[in-house]
Design a protein around this motif. Structure first.
Motif, PDB file in Angstrom:
ATOM      1  N   LEU A   1      -1.731   3.068 -12.523  1.00 57.49           N
ATOM      2  CA  LEU A   1      -1.416   1.668 -13.062  1.00 57.49           C
ATOM      3  C   LEU A   1      -1.066   1.267 -11.556  1.00 57.49           C
ATOM      4  CD1 LEU A   1       0.742   2.730 -16.011  1.00 57.49           C
ATOM      5  CD2 LEU A   1      -1.597   1.960 -16.168  1.00 57.49           C
ATOM      6  N   GLY A   2      -1.832   0.204 -11.211  1.00 56.29           N
ATOM      7  CA  GLY A   2      -1.603  -0.591  -9.951  1.00 56.29           C
ATOM      8  C   GLY A   2      -2.556   0.097  -8.998  1.00 56.29           C
ATOM      9  N   SER A   3      -3.890  -0.517  -8.854  1.00 55.93           N
ATOM     10  CA  SER A   3      -4.835   0.139  -7.713  1.00 55.93           C
ATOM     11  C   SER A   3      -4.515  -0.388  -6.487  1.00 55.93           C
ATOM     12  CB  SER A   3      -5.893  -0.256  -8.248  1.00 55.93           C
ATOM     13  OG  SER A   3      -6.424  -0.484  -9.693  1.00 55.93           O
TER      14      SER A   3
ATOM     15  N   ALA B   1       0.819  -1.128  -0.216  1.00 54.64           N
ATOM     16  CA  ALA B   1      -0.051   0.004   0.184  1.00 54.64           C
ATOM     17  C   ALA B   1       0.732   1.358   0.179  1.00 54.64           C
ATOM     18  CB  ALA B   1      -0.925   0.018   1.109  1.00 54.64           C
ATOM     19  N   SER B   2       0.359   2.249  -0.837  1.00 57.68           N
ATOM     20  CA  SER B   2       1.232   3.543  -0.732  1.00 57.68           C
ATOM     21  C   SER B   2       0.881   4.318   0.935  1.00 57.68           C
ATOM     22  CB  SER B   2       0.462   4.337  -1.667  1.00 57.68           C
ATOM     23  OG  SER B   2       0.594   4.083  -3.159  1.00 57.68           O
ATOM     24  N   GLU B   3       1.939   5.108   0.869  1.00 58.16           N
ATOM     25  CA  GLU B   3       1.792   5.750   2.252  1.00 58.16           C
ATOM     26  C   GLU B   3       0.973   7.202   2.109  1.00 58.16           C
ATOM     27  OE1 GLU B   3       5.655   7.397   3.533  1.00 58.16           O
ATOM     28  OE2 GLU B   3       6.310   5.721   2.517  1.00 58.16           O
TER      29      GLU B   3
ATOM     30  N   LEU C   1      -5.842   2.742  -1.919  1.00 60.43           N
ATOM     31  CA  LEU C   1      -5.471   3.518  -0.869  1.00 60.43           C
ATOM     32  C   LEU C   1      -5.191   4.941  -1.753  1.00 60.43           C
ATOM     33  CD1 LEU C   1      -3.509   1.839   1.572  1.00 60.43           C
ATOM     34  CD2 LEU C   1      -5.401   3.326   2.124  1.00 60.43           C
ATOM     35  N   SER C   2      -4.251   4.738  -2.835  1.00 55.77           N
ATOM     36  CA  SER C   2      -3.698   5.966  -3.454  1.00 55.77           C
ATOM     37  C   SER C   2      -4.991   6.372  -4.538  1.00 55.77           C
ATOM     38  CB  SER C   2      -2.802   5.610  -4.571  1.00 55.77           C
ATOM     39  OG  SER C   2      -2.954   4.351  -5.207  1.00 55.77           O
ATOM     40  N   THR C   3      -5.765   5.497  -4.668  1.00 60.86           N
ATOM     41  CA  THR C   3      -7.150   5.925  -5.597  1.00 60.86           C
ATOM     42  C   THR C   3      -8.074   6.980  -4.701  1.00 60.86           C
ATOM     43  OG1 THR C   3      -7.013   3.563  -6.229  1.00 60.86           O
ATOM     44  CG2 THR C   3      -9.079   4.699  -6.957  1.00 60.86           C
TER      45      THR C   3
ATOM     46  N   ILE D   1      -6.321   0.431 -12.828  1.00 60.61           N
ATOM     47  CA  ILE D   1      -6.203  -1.026 -13.336  1.00 60.61           C
ATOM     48  C   ILE D   1      -5.209  -1.847 -12.235  1.00 60.61           C
ATOM     49  CG2 ILE D   1      -4.289  -0.510 -14.962  1.00 60.61           C
ATOM     50  CD1 ILE D   1      -5.567  -2.961 -16.552  1.00 60.61           C
ATOM     51  N   ASP D   2      -5.695  -3.069 -12.142  1.00 63.30           N
ATOM     52  CA  ASP D   2      -4.893  -4.165 -11.056  1.00 63.30           C
ATOM     53  C   ASP D   2      -5.417  -5.537 -11.575  1.00 63.30           C
ATOM     54  OD1 ASP D   2      -3.314  -3.508  -8.292  1.00 63.30           O
ATOM     55  OD2 ASP D   2      -3.681  -5.510  -8.937  1.00 63.30           O
ATOM     56  N   PHE D   3      -4.483  -6.535 -11.379  1.00 62.12           N
ATOM     57  CA  PHE D   3      -5.099  -7.760 -11.803  1.00 62.12           C
ATOM     58  C   PHE D   3      -5.623  -8.572 -10.429  1.00 62.12           C
ATOM     59  CE2 PHE D   3      -0.653  -9.616 -12.575  1.00 62.12           C
ATOM     60  CZ  PHE D   3      -0.225  -9.399 -11.190  1.00 62.12           C
TER      61      PHE D   3
ATOM     62  N   GLY E   1      -7.595  -6.331 -14.797  1.00 59.93           N
ATOM     63  CA  GLY E   1      -6.691  -7.093 -15.942  1.00 59.93           C
ATOM     64  C   GLY E   1      -5.189  -6.737 -16.086  1.00 59.93           C
ATOM     65  N   ASP E   2      -4.504  -6.995 -16.930  1.00 57.32           N
ATOM     66  CA  ASP E   2      -3.093  -7.093 -16.826  1.00 57.32           C
ATOM     67  C   ASP E   2      -2.585  -5.771 -17.414  1.00 57.32           C
ATOM     68  OD1 ASP E   2      -0.282  -8.594 -17.011  1.00 57.32           O
ATOM     69  OD2 ASP E   2      -0.416  -7.271 -18.696  1.00 57.32           O
ATOM     70  N   ALA E   3      -1.973  -4.809 -16.780  1.00 63.32           N
ATOM     71  CA  ALA E   3      -1.425  -3.485 -16.794  1.00 63.32           C
ATOM     72  C   ALA E   3      -0.830  -3.113 -18.196  1.00 63.32           C
ATOM     73  CB  ALA E   3      -0.926  -2.905 -15.684  1.00 63.32           C
ATOM     74  N   ASP E   4       0.168  -4.339 -18.570  1.00 65.07           N
ATOM     75  CA  ASP E   4       0.935  -4.179 -19.742  1.00 65.07           C
ATOM     76  C   ASP E   4       0.181  -3.997 -20.982  1.00 65.07           C
ATOM     77  OD1 ASP E   4       2.602  -5.534 -17.621  1.00 65.07           O
ATOM     78  OD2 ASP E   4       4.081  -5.096 -19.084  1.00 65.07           O
TER      79      ASP E   4
ATOM     80  N   ALA F   1       2.071   5.873 -11.778  1.00 67.55           N
ATOM     81  CA  ALA F   1       2.334   4.465 -12.215  1.00 67.55           C
ATOM     82  C   ALA F   1       3.142   3.798 -11.103  1.00 67.55           C
ATOM     83  CB  ALA F   1       3.570   4.632 -13.380  1.00 67.55           C
ATOM     84  N   ASP F   2       2.223   2.675 -10.398  1.00 65.98           N
ATOM     85  CA  ASP F   2       2.452   2.244  -9.432  1.00 65.98           C
ATOM     86  C   ASP F   2       2.647   0.621  -9.432  1.00 65.98           C
ATOM     87  OD1 ASP F   2       3.276   2.281  -6.513  1.00 65.98           O
ATOM     88  OD2 ASP F   2       1.268   2.186  -5.950  1.00 65.98           O
ATOM     89  N   THR F   3       2.792   0.186 -10.721  1.00 65.72           N
ATOM     90  CA  THR F   3       3.304  -1.178 -11.000  1.00 65.72           C
ATOM     91  C   THR F   3       4.420  -1.422 -12.033  1.00 65.72           C
ATOM     92  OG1 THR F   3       2.376  -3.327 -11.332  1.00 65.72           O
ATOM     93  CG2 THR F   3       1.340  -1.437 -12.471  1.00 65.72           C
ATOM     94  N   TRP F   4       4.608  -2.526 -12.281  1.00 66.25           N
ATOM     95  CA  TRP F   4       5.844  -2.665 -13.311  1.00 66.25           C
ATOM     96  C   TRP F   4       5.578  -1.918 -14.580  1.00 66.25           C
ATOM     97  CZ3 TRP F   4      10.149  -4.644 -11.063  1.00 66.25           C
ATOM     98  CH2 TRP F   4       9.831  -5.460  -9.865  1.00 66.25           C
TER      99      TRP F   4
HETATM  100  C1  LIG Z   1       2.539  -1.155  -5.299  1.00 68.52           C
HETATM  101  S1  LIG Z   1       1.092  -1.971  -5.451  1.00 68.52           S
HETATM  102  C2  LIG Z   1      -0.190  -0.707  -5.582  1.00 68.52           C
HETATM  103  C3  LIG Z   1      -0.577  -0.076  -4.428  1.00 68.52           C
HETATM  104  C4  LIG Z   1      -1.677   0.902  -4.714  1.00 68.52           C
HETATM  105  N1  LIG Z   1      -1.466   2.165  -5.763  1.00 68.52           N
HETATM  106  C5  LIG Z   1      -1.862   1.482  -3.264  1.00 68.52           C
HETATM  107  O1  LIG Z   1      -1.845   2.937  -3.228  1.00 68.52           O
HETATM  108  O2  LIG Z   1      -2.217   0.978  -2.444  1.00 68.52           O
HETATM  109  C6  LIG Z   1       1.228  -2.461  -7.079  1.00 68.52           C
HETATM  110  C7  LIG Z   1      -0.024  -3.499  -7.705  1.00 68.52           C
HETATM  111  O3  LIG Z   1       0.242  -3.625  -8.781  1.00 68.52           O
HETATM  112  C8  LIG Z   1      -0.423  -4.801  -9.128  1.00 68.52           C
HETATM  113  N2  LIG Z   1       0.290  -5.642 -10.277  1.00 68.52           N
HETATM  114  C9  LIG Z   1       1.336  -6.199 -10.559  1.00 68.52           C
HETATM  115  N3  LIG Z   1       1.710  -6.577 -11.858  1.00 68.52           N
HETATM  116  C10 LIG Z   1       0.616  -6.348 -12.363  1.00 68.52           C
HETATM  117  C11 LIG Z   1       0.134  -6.292 -13.654  1.00 68.52           C
HETATM  118  N4  LIG Z   1       0.913  -6.969 -14.633  1.00 68.52           N
HETATM  119  N5  LIG Z   1      -1.116  -6.080 -14.119  1.00 68.52           N
HETATM  120  C12 LIG Z   1      -2.003  -5.330 -13.239  1.00 68.52           C
HETATM  121  N6  LIG Z   1      -1.647  -5.121 -11.926  1.00 68.52           N
HETATM  122  C13 LIG Z   1      -0.465  -5.763 -11.664  1.00 68.52           C
HETATM  123  C14 LIG Z   1      -0.347  -5.805  -7.811  1.00 68.52           C
HETATM  124  O4  LIG Z   1      -1.493  -6.538  -7.864  1.00 68.52           O
HETATM  125  C15 LIG Z   1      -0.397  -4.526  -6.843  1.00 68.52           C
HETATM  126  O5  LIG Z   1      -1.591  -4.434  -6.346  1.00 68.52           O
END
Ligand SMILES: C[S@@+](CC[C@H](N)C(=O)[O-])C[C@H]1O[C@@H](n2cnc3c(N)ncnc32)[C@H](O)[C@@H]1O
Length: 194
Positions: free
Chosen positions: A52-54, A28-30, A58-60, A76-78, A101-104, A120-123
């Motif tokens: 990207l990366g819900s 989770a984001s701080e 929290l950040s949402t 989006i998140d998977f 779904g898949d963020a890529d 952008a909070d995922t890969w």
């Molecule tokens: C750092 S966390 C996001 C935290 C969030 N923004 C928050 O404030 O709590 C990264 C997120 O990316 C998601 N994730 C990782 N790879 C992913 C992918 N290929 N597609 C979608 N989501 C992905 C994970 O499920 C995880 O919830």
């Protein structure tokens, strides 16, 4: 000054924090990151915002708290369990579209669209598909990443990837970049107007 004083957290945060703990969601984001995102969202009236990366939302929640009524947020998140917490707390907000779904794949599908703020909070959008994600920024649009200071959960070698990402952003002439050694380590980059 105390950075955490007087933050006035979004009302939805308590339910999200409870769900985050229940799931033992570790990423989770701080609050400071959230507060900065909220401030930036408020600077974009009628803005189109991408997350990207819900996670559990929290950040949402912070972004929604800064947005005006005409702004839209796409996230989006998977991880459907995490999205369940997000939907439970924020799902009735008509400004929000949640994608499972898949963020890529999703980043590729957005080609040609423009966003005023991207967190952008995922890969994808950070360590992968950086150019494709930056291409989604509108002129004057702002790109934000966190976790750029060494984190306890970084796998071996990740510090090199982080250094490479920082260099790629810093060397991009289309961007005006600030590095903030604050919270988990933030980069804020604004796309120059064309
Ligand atoms: C750092 S966390 C996001 C935290 C969030 N923004 C928050 O404030 O709590 C990264 C997120 O990316 C998601 N994730 C990782 N790879 C992913 C992918 N290929 N597609 C979608 N989501 C992905 C994970 O499920 C995880 O919830």
């Amino acid at each position: 000054m105390n950075d955490l004083a007087g933050l006035r957290e979004p009302a939805s945060l308590a339910a999200i924090a409870e769900g985050t703990e229940r799931l033992n969601f570790p990423m989770a984001s701080e609050p400071l990151t959230g507060a900065l995102l909220r401030t930036l969202a408020a600077a974009k009236p009628a803005g189109r915002i991408l997350e990207l990366g819900s996670g559990t939302g929290l950040s949402t929640a912070w972004v929604l708290d800064g947005m005006d009524k005409d702004s839209e947020l796409l996230t989006i998140d998977f991880d459907d369990a995490a999205l369940g917490v997000l939907r439970g707390a924020l799902g009735t907000d008509s400004r929000l579209t949640v994608v499972s779904g898949d963020a890529d794949v999703f980043v590729h599908s957005l080609a040609g669209q423009r966003f005023d703020l991207i967190f952008a909070d995922t890969w994808a959008g950070k360590y992968r598909l950086l150019a494709e994600t930056l291409a989604l920024l509108a002129p004057g649009g702002i790109y934000v990443i966190d976790d750029m200071l060494p984190q306890p959960n970084w796998p071996s070698g990740h510090d090199e990837a982080a250094a490479h990402l920082l260099a790629a952003l810093g060397n991009n002439d289309d961007l005006v970049v600030s590095r903030l050694s604050w919270a988990s380590g933030i980069v804020v980059a604004t796309k120059r107007a064309e």
